[in-house]
Write an enzyme that holds these catalytic residues in place. Structure first.
Site: not given
Ligand code: GLY
Length: 372
Positions: A120, A142, A184, A227, A237, A241, A245, A248, A252, A264
């Site tokens: 966990r 993430k 980015e 970031k 998010e 956050r 994006n 994006h 995508h 990407h």
């Molecule tokens: N790649 C976008 C984020 O980490 O929120």
């Protein structure tokens, strides 16, 4: 001791981010005093680097084992996670042991997922080896694997205890990987830190591409700071956050249209210009900012347009995106450089108008990004 910068991501799970060159010696301290066993996860292509990290840890007194996994997106499979869980089980990893991920975004995604799920959730450190990984994937917690239905559909928010951003690891990174990663960075410049844009504009491409260039180091550091600030205030998010994006939503869809053969960052570059055009139509963005966006991205060798005839497919894919809420599309737009805003766009005609500004007639333009 090498010169390095230390950044802290605060919030639910704190992360220490170190940026510098020749930082491997910092790893034992980042792991912390309670850890005894460490699994080093690395892709096939980075066997030597991964083994170097494992040896460094063994020399520092850790019980260090390694897991070699497939390269790039092939790594983000349930079977790969299962392989890592098996090694953790066979080596008796407990809650106070740790994982170190060495590689690009795919490795830190799957390795982070393994860390999130083993007992966990155990401690882990990311050592990103691509610009994209340093600026984005390795920072922020993430974690994910893909399923046959789509990318990143299974995952968890689980922050690394540390991220070691060592620009020496970029020595062997091909230029196209480096420049697509910088898409980015440009994104961070447009949503939050215009000094990044000045740095890209003011320095020749060759200087940006050198792994030991102080300019590249500053661009990486500033982007990570953007970031880190956002993730510190919105780890899960639920608000700001989403600004990360920017570009994006369309990106995508383009990646899917291109069967993931585009890098990407190349898709994000096109998506940024599209979102910029949309911002001039729906918000107060000065069209001169979109011109600047095109010029910066073109300087990095990135595409700023896409096939005009593909709009129906792209629109359809955007609607099915897992982040869409209902049928109304949401975009991160800009009111100005450094002022992002999340906006719902119910009107397909406006989306199409923005797309016409980036739609290209000639199929030859498709070849460029593929080679990126
Ligand atoms: N790649 C976008 C984020 O980490 O929120």
């Amino acid at each position: 001791m090498t010169e390095r910068t230390e950044l802290e991501i605060t919030g639910e799970t704190p992360t220490t981010v170190l940026v510098g060159s020749g930082l491997l010696g910092e790893l034992p301290a980042l792991l912390g005093g309670r850890v005894r066993r460490v699994l080093v996860i690395h892709p096939r292509a980075l066997r030597n680097t991964g083994e170097g990290v494992r040896e460094e840890l063994a020399a520092a007194g850790f019980e260090a084992v390694s897991a070699e996994i497939p390269d790039a997106e092939e790594a983000k499979h349930l079977q790969v996670a299962g392989f890592c869980w098996q090694i953790l089980g066979q080596s008796d990893f407990t809650r106070t042991d740790a994982i170190v991920n060495v590689g690009g975004g795919a490795v830190t995604d799957v390795g982070g997922f393994v860390a999130a799920t083993w007992l966990r959730g155990i401690r882990y450190i990311n050592i990103p080896t691509t610009v994209l990984g340093m600026i984005d994937a390795a920072v922020g917690g993430k974690t994910a694997i893909n399923t046959s239905e789509g990318k990143n559909l299974v995952g968890a928010f689980h922050a690394p205890a540390g991220v070691l951003i060592d620009t020496q690891t970029l020595t062997t990174l091909p230029d196209n990987e480096l420049f697509t990663g910088l898409a980015e960075a440009a994104k961070c410049g447009f949503i939050a830190d215009p000094a990044i844009l000045d740095l890209i504009e003011e320095h020749p491409r060759e200087e940006l591409a050198r792994h030991d260039s102080p300019v590249l180091r500053e661009i990486i550091e500033r982007s990570v700071r953007v970031k880190a600030d956002i993730v510190s205030s919105d780890f899960r998010e639920s608000g700001t956050r989403e600004f990360l994006n920017y570009g994006h939503t369309l990106a995508h869809a383009i990646e899917r249209q291109e069967r993931y053969q585009w890098r990407h960052g190349a898709a994000v570059a096109v998506g940024m210009v599209f979102a910029g055009e949309l911002s001039t139509l729906l918000r107060s963005l000065d069209p001169a900012v979109v011109d600047r966006m095109r010029s910066i991205l073109a300087k990095l060798g990135l595409p700023v347009g896409y096939r005009g005839d593909r709009w129906p497919q792209l629109l359809e894919t955007m609607r099915r995106d897992k982040k869409a809420r209902g049928t109304i599309l949401r975009f991160v737009l800009l009111d100005a450089v450094g002022s992002p805003v999340v906006t719902e766009v119910p009107d397909d005609a406006i989306l199409f108008s923005a797309y016409q500004e980036i739609g290209e007639q000639s199929p030859t333009t498709r070849l460029g990004p593929v080679s990126l």
